[in-house]
Design an enzyme around this catalytic site. Structure first.
Site, PDB file in Angstrom:
ATOM      1  N   ARG A  41       8.530 -33.514   9.379  1.00 54.71           N
ATOM      2  CA  ARG A  41       7.513 -33.343  10.425  1.00 54.71           C
ATOM      3  C   ARG A  41       6.711 -32.059  10.263  1.00 54.71           C
ATOM      4  O   ARG A  41       5.582 -31.961  10.758  1.00 54.71           O
ATOM      5  CB  ARG A  41       8.144 -33.397  11.820  1.00 54.71           C
ATOM      6  CG  ARG A  41       8.979 -32.182  12.184  1.00 54.71           C
ATOM      7  CD  ARG A  41       9.671 -32.373  13.534  1.00 54.71           C
ATOM      8  NE  ARG A  41      10.303 -31.156  14.020  1.00 54.71           N
ATOM      9  CZ  ARG A  41      11.490 -30.694  13.589  1.00 54.71           C
ATOM     10  NH1 ARG A  41      12.144 -31.334  12.625  1.00 54.71           N
ATOM     11  NH2 ARG A  41      11.991 -29.594  14.113  1.00 54.71           N
ATOM     12  N   HIS A  42       7.285 -31.089   9.557  1.00 56.70           N
ATOM     13  CA  HIS A  42       6.576 -29.813   9.409  1.00 56.70           C
ATOM     14  C   HIS A  42       5.427 -29.913   8.406  1.00 56.70           C
ATOM     15  O   HIS A  42       4.471 -29.146   8.476  1.00 56.70           O
ATOM     16  CB  HIS A  42       7.550 -28.718   8.983  1.00 56.70           C
ATOM     17  CG  HIS A  42       8.656 -28.538   9.977  1.00 56.70           C
ATOM     18  ND1 HIS A  42       8.423 -28.083  11.253  1.00 56.70           N
ATOM     19  CD2 HIS A  42       9.979 -28.795   9.893  1.00 56.70           C
ATOM     20  CE1 HIS A  42       9.561 -28.039  11.921  1.00 56.70           C
ATOM     21  NE2 HIS A  42      10.526 -28.469  11.120  1.00 56.70           N
ATOM     22  N   HIS A  50      10.240 -24.092   8.393  1.00 54.01           N
ATOM     23  CA  HIS A  50       9.173 -24.773   9.138  1.00 54.01           C
ATOM     24  C   HIS A  50       7.784 -24.533   8.554  1.00 54.01           C
ATOM     25  O   HIS A  50       6.930 -25.416   8.619  1.00 54.01           O
ATOM     26  CB  HIS A  50       9.164 -24.310  10.599  1.00 54.01           C
ATOM     27  CG  HIS A  50      10.336 -24.815  11.384  1.00 54.01           C
ATOM     28  ND1 HIS A  50      10.389 -24.762  12.764  1.00 54.01           N
ATOM     29  CD2 HIS A  50      11.508 -25.387  10.997  1.00 54.01           C
ATOM     30  CE1 HIS A  50      11.538 -25.280  13.190  1.00 54.01           C
ATOM     31  NE2 HIS A  50      12.236 -25.649  12.128  1.00 54.01           N
ATOM     32  N   CYS A  93       3.256  -3.207   4.030  1.00 53.07           N
ATOM     33  CA  CYS A  93       2.455  -2.035   4.402  1.00 53.07           C
ATOM     34  C   CYS A  93       3.210  -1.329   5.524  1.00 53.07           C
ATOM     35  O   CYS A  93       4.396  -1.609   5.729  1.00 53.07           O
ATOM     36  CB  CYS A  93       1.007  -2.409   4.755  1.00 53.07           C
ATOM     37  SG  CYS A  93       0.784  -3.401   6.239  1.00 53.07           S
ATOM     38  N   GLY A  94       2.567  -0.421   6.224  1.00 56.36           N
ATOM     39  CA  GLY A  94       3.295   0.322   7.247  1.00 56.36           C
ATOM     40  C   GLY A  94       3.904  -0.590   8.297  1.00 56.36           C
ATOM     41  O   GLY A  94       5.085  -0.490   8.628  1.00 56.36           O
ATOM     42  N   THR A  95       3.081  -1.496   8.809  1.00 60.32           N
ATOM     43  CA  THR A  95       3.550  -2.450   9.820  1.00 60.32           C
ATOM     44  C   THR A  95       3.752  -3.851   9.269  1.00 60.32           C
ATOM     45  O   THR A  95       4.370  -4.685   9.931  1.00 60.32           O
ATOM     46  CB  THR A  95       2.513  -2.567  10.954  1.00 60.32           C
ATOM     47  OG1 THR A  95       1.269  -2.997  10.366  1.00 60.32           O
ATOM     48  CG2 THR A  95       2.319  -1.251  11.682  1.00 60.32           C
ATOM     49  N   ILE A 103       1.258  -5.750   9.131  1.00 59.62           N
ATOM     50  CA  ILE A 103       0.196  -6.514   9.810  1.00 59.62           C
ATOM     51  C   ILE A 103      -1.050  -6.621   8.929  1.00 59.62           C
ATOM     52  O   ILE A 103      -1.533  -7.720   8.633  1.00 59.62           O
ATOM     53  CB  ILE A 103      -0.164  -5.875  11.169  1.00 59.62           C
ATOM     54  CG1 ILE A 103       1.033  -5.952  12.126  1.00 59.62           C
ATOM     55  CG2 ILE A 103      -1.365  -6.592  11.792  1.00 59.62           C
ATOM     56  CD1 ILE A 103       0.848  -5.157  13.420  1.00 59.62           C
ATOM     57  N   ASP A 121       0.868  -1.183   0.000  1.00 56.32           N
ATOM     58  CA  ASP A 121       0.000   0.000   0.000  1.00 56.32           C
ATOM     59  C   ASP A 121       0.909   1.239   0.000  1.00 56.32           C
ATOM     60  O   ASP A 121       2.135   1.123  -0.157  1.00 56.32           O
ATOM     61  CB  ASP A 121      -0.993  -0.034   1.180  1.00 56.32           C
ATOM     62  CG  ASP A 121      -0.323   0.194   2.532  1.00 56.32           C
ATOM     63  OD1 ASP A 121       0.926   0.240   2.599  1.00 56.32           O
ATOM     64  OD2 ASP A 121      -1.055   0.324   3.540  1.00 56.32           O
ATOM     65  N   HIS A 122       0.304   2.412   0.186  1.00 58.46           N
ATOM     66  CA  HIS A 122       1.105   3.644   0.200  1.00 58.46           C
ATOM     67  C   HIS A 122       2.127   3.634   1.334  1.00 58.46           C
ATOM     68  O   HIS A 122       3.230   4.140   1.200  1.00 58.46           O
ATOM     69  CB  HIS A 122       0.186   4.871   0.320  1.00 58.46           C
ATOM     70  CG  HIS A 122      -0.681   4.832   1.538  1.00 58.46           C
ATOM     71  ND1 HIS A 122      -1.741   3.954   1.656  1.00 58.46           N
ATOM     72  CD2 HIS A 122      -0.635   5.532   2.708  1.00 58.46           C
ATOM     73  CE1 HIS A 122      -2.322   4.132   2.846  1.00 58.46           C
ATOM     74  NE2 HIS A 122      -1.660   5.075   3.500  1.00 58.46           N
TER      75      HIS A 122
HETATM   76  C1  RB5 Z   1      -1.752   2.762   6.422  1.00 54.25           C
HETATM   77  O1  RB5 Z   1      -1.723   3.986   7.047  1.00 54.25           O
HETATM   78  C2  RB5 Z   1      -1.453   1.649   7.422  1.00 54.25           C
HETATM   79  O2  RB5 Z   1      -2.561   1.438   8.234  1.00 54.25           O
HETATM   80  C3  RB5 Z   1      -1.062   0.383   6.701  1.00 54.25           C
HETATM   81  O3  RB5 Z   1       0.050   0.626   5.903  1.00 54.25           O
HETATM   82  C4  RB5 Z   1      -0.707  -0.802   7.563  1.00 54.25           C
HETATM   83  O4  RB5 Z   1       0.275  -0.482   8.508  1.00 54.25           O
HETATM   84  C5  RB5 Z   1      -1.821  -1.548   8.140  1.00 54.25           C
HETATM   85  O5  RB5 Z   1      -1.666  -2.593   8.789  1.00 54.25           O
END
Ligand code: RB5
Length: 149
Positions: free
Chosen positions: A132-133, A98, A65-67, A69, A7-8
């Site tokens: 095993r994995h 694994h 992405c930013g994190t 996550i 993403d951005h």
């Molecule tokens: C975008 O601002 C941010 O929420 C996205 O890049 C990401 O970190 C979401 O998990």
């Protein structure tokens, strides 16, 4: 072919990763985003990379992405995808040995460029150890099958 998408928030790290892959003479398919200015939705890019792997067009993917996550949560909704969010080289190695991760997820606002590229290198150069994995991965597939309508 390696699929790459962000993403951005991940764009800033996507560009050096693509350069690294191309320097290694790997084929790359860039699913965007194509700038870091316009706000976009990470599920769209996680889905595009995930679908390119499930279709067989790409062998593995890298999503940012930013994190890391949100985009990894989105990609992992696609049956057959094992997206691993890694913040160090040990996690990257284990995610291949694994978990046979077919997507590496990274956080652009979490990692410096140097560490991120080392993580990518480790992840690309590590093979699944199987044995095993595999039975544990089969259980993950079983969970997907239980909930696929
Ligand atoms: C975008 O601002 C941010 O929420 C996205 O890049 C990401 O970190 C979401 O998990």
């Amino acid at each position: 072919m390696i699929a790459v998408g962000s993403d951005h928030g991940g764009y800033e790290l996507k560009e050096p990763i693509i350069k690294y892959l191309m320097d290694r003479e790997l084929e790359v398919k860039d699913f965007g985003a194509f700038d870091g200015e316009n706000s976009v939705d990470y599920p769209d890019y996680g889905l595009a990379v995930a679908e390119s792997i499930i279709s067989g067009e790409c062998k593995r993917g890298i999503i940012i992405c930013g994190t890391g996550i949100g985009i990894s949560i989105a990609a992992n909704k696609v049956p057959g995808i094992r997206a691993a969010l890694c913040t160090d080289c040990y996690m990257a190695r284990m995610s291949r040995e694994h978990n046979n991760a077919n997507i590496l997820a990274l956080g652009s606002r979490v990692l410096g460029k140097g560490l991120a590229l080392q993580i990518v290198e480790t992840w690309l150069d590590t093979e699944f150890t199987g044995e095993r994995h595999q039975k544990r991965l089969d259980k993950i597939t079983g969970i997907e099958e239980k909930y696929i309508k």
